[in-house]
Write a protein that holds these residues in place. Structure first.
Motif, PDB file in Angstrom:
ATOM      1  N   TYR A  71       0.828  -1.197   0.000  1.00 42.42           N
ATOM      2  CA  TYR A  71       0.000   0.000   0.000  1.00 42.42           C
ATOM      3  C   TYR A  71       0.872   1.262   0.000  1.00 42.42           C
ATOM      4  O   TYR A  71       2.099   1.188   0.003  1.00 42.42           O
ATOM      5  N   ASP A  72       0.227   2.423   0.042  1.00 44.68           N
ATOM      6  CA  ASP A  72       0.965   3.684   0.051  1.00 44.68           C
ATOM      7  C   ASP A  72       1.728   3.841   1.373  1.00 44.68           C
ATOM      8  O   ASP A  72       1.472   3.136   2.356  1.00 44.68           O
ATOM      9  N   GLU A  73       2.641   4.797   1.400  1.00 46.84           N
ATOM     10  CA  GLU A  73       3.544   4.957   2.551  1.00 46.84           C
ATOM     11  C   GLU A  73       2.797   5.231   3.850  1.00 46.84           C
ATOM     12  O   GLU A  73       3.164   4.715   4.909  1.00 46.84           O
ATOM     13  N   ALA A  74       1.737   6.034   3.781  1.00 47.23           N
ATOM     14  CA  ALA A  74       0.984   6.359   5.000  1.00 47.23           C
ATOM     15  C   ALA A  74       0.329   5.112   5.577  1.00 47.23           C
ATOM     16  O   ALA A  74       0.331   4.905   6.802  1.00 47.23           O
ATOM     17  N   VAL A 133       1.290   1.941   5.067  1.00 50.05           N
ATOM     18  CA  VAL A 133       2.361   1.082   5.580  1.00 50.05           C
ATOM     19  C   VAL A 133       2.821   1.567   6.947  1.00 50.05           C
ATOM     20  O   VAL A 133       3.005   0.763   7.880  1.00 50.05           O
ATOM     21  N   ALA A 134       2.969   2.888   7.109  1.00 51.16           N
ATOM     22  CA  ALA A 134       3.412   3.450   8.391  1.00 51.16           C
ATOM     23  C   ALA A 134       2.416   3.163   9.503  1.00 51.16           C
ATOM     24  O   ALA A 134       2.806   2.931  10.657  1.00 51.16           O
ATOM     25  N   SER A 135       1.115   3.168   9.180  1.00 53.13           N
ATOM     26  CA  SER A 135       0.095   2.923  10.209  1.00 53.13           C
ATOM     27  C   SER A 135       0.174   1.516  10.773  1.00 53.13           C
ATOM     28  O   SER A 135      -0.269   1.265  11.903  1.00 53.13           O
ATOM     29  N   HIS A 136       0.723   0.603   9.995  1.00 52.63           N
ATOM     30  CA  HIS A 136       0.871  -0.777  10.468  1.00 52.63           C
ATOM     31  C   HIS A 136       2.213  -1.005  11.161  1.00 52.63           C
ATOM     32  O   HIS A 136       2.480  -2.117  11.625  1.00 52.63           O
ATOM     33  N   ARG A 137       3.019   0.033  11.235  1.00 52.48           N
ATOM     34  CA  ARG A 137       4.308  -0.075  11.926  1.00 52.48           C
ATOM     35  C   ARG A 137       4.273   0.598  13.296  1.00 52.48           C
ATOM     36  O   ARG A 137       5.313   0.939  13.846  1.00 52.48           O
ATOM     37  N   THR A 138       3.082   0.782  13.833  1.00 48.24           N
ATOM     38  CA  THR A 138       2.940   1.412  15.137  1.00 48.24           C
ATOM     39  C   THR A 138       2.494   0.384  16.174  1.00 48.24           C
ATOM     40  O   THR A 138       1.935  -0.666  15.831  1.00 48.24           O
TER      41      THR A 138
END
Length: 330
Positions: A209-212, A214-219
């Motif tokens: 998916y887009d970067e945002a 992907v980042a939401s799943h790295r929290t």
């Protein structure tokens, strides 16, 4: 039809006289209805496990749906194959009424469908919900005679987080460490798995998916992080971790990829091409790993389907699932 009024001790009653016979009455405008499907009968709120916390307890329940054509209650009509259904909800809630139409379609194809509750975040974390579903399967086998279930013909189906549970159930057939609690004399193994857009590996949910996204799943606040690591409590020495920050063996323990072998039961995987909540790579990667392990696996990408899409509740999908379960449970 005529009416005759009578007086019985001051009480007036009406006696009806019929001008036609019963046989004449039932011969008019007769509708012939072919018997092509069963009636669906529900037995709800069967408690299979009581979970105790510090200040309260939770009853985990099973709802059973039966096919009935005629005669007595389902349990005495003969043992039928059973499909355990695990509803999704992102690990934090569970919509056990999801896909009631799909469940009814499976029932009318001759299956008992057992919709199973399990514990949720934040009151639990891996592996407790998996232990719950395994306990439910053992409970069903222990009570198979009472509820008219063929204990040798049990499959599992789930969607989203429930698809993850279904995949883990099949992948961990015979893995004793997840069998805890009651009815340990019974097996929790299943004969086949239908996984609808499951969150199969917790590190792949946002892949591609887009970067945002992907980042939401790295929290540490993502549902999969809470499911794997629990919520952050300083006094529990849990400062909060994402699924990527957790020890590698911890994430691997919670992945069906870890347990695949030639003995893993057959899988049917379905995923929507337009799913923006759970990456289609989840099902694609699981399919590849199943094939590499020598497992019978079939993958369909459903054109235009989003996450939890009504397309998964259409006759074409129901027919596909019935064909799959018929092959492996009948």
């Amino acid at each position: 039809m005529t009416e005759e009024r009578l007086d019985l001790g001051g009480t007036e009653i009406t006696r009806i006289a019929f001008s036609s016979s019963l046989s004449e009455a039932v011969s008019k405008n007769v509708l012939k209805v072919p018997k092509v499907r069963s009636r669906v009968v529900a037995v709800r709120n069967l408690v299979y496990k009581q979970v105790f916390y510090d200040y309260h307890s939770t009853a985990l329940k099973i709802d059973l749906l039966y096919p009935v054509f005629d005669g007595p209650v389902p349990a005495v009509q003969g043992a039928k194959p059973c499909i355990v259904y695990v509803a999704g909800g992102g690990f934090v809630e569970q919509f056990t009424e999801t896909f009631i139409g799909l469940q009814v379609g499976l029932v009318q194809a001759g299956y008992v469908v057992a919709s199973v509750q399990h514990r949720l975040v934040p009151e639990s974390q891996f592996p407790e919900p998996l232990e719950d579903v395994k306990a439910a399967v053992r409970w069903l086998r222990a009570h198979a005679e009472t509820y008219g279930i063929d204990k040798d013909r049990i499959g599992v189906m789930g969607d989203s987080a429930g698809g993850y549970m279904a995949a883990m159930m099949g992948a961990t057939n015979g893995v004793a460490k997840f069998d805890v609690g009651e009815h340990l004399e019974e097996s929790s193994d299943v004969r086949c798995v239908a996984d609808l857009y499951g969150c199969n590996d917790l590190t792949v949910i946002g892949a591609g998916y887009d970067e945002a996204t992907v980042a939401s799943h790295r929290t540490m606040a993502s549902p999969e992080a809470l499911f794997l690591n629990g919520i952050s409590y300083a006094f529990l020495d849990n400062v909060g971790l994402s699924v990527f920050d957790a020890p590698a063996d911890r994430a691997a323990e919670a992945s069906p990829f870890t347990y695949l072998s030639p003995d893993t039961p057959p899988f049917l995987l379905l995923h929507g091409t337009a799913d923006t909540l759970n990456s289609p790579l989840e099902s694609s990667l699981l399919h590849e790993k199943l094939k590499e392990a020598g497992v019978d696996s079939t993958l369909y990408m459903v054109e235009g389907a989003e996450h939890d899409d009504v397309l998964f509740d259409q006759p074409a999908v129901v027919d596909l699932l019935v064909e799959f379960f018929d092959k492996h449970l009948k």
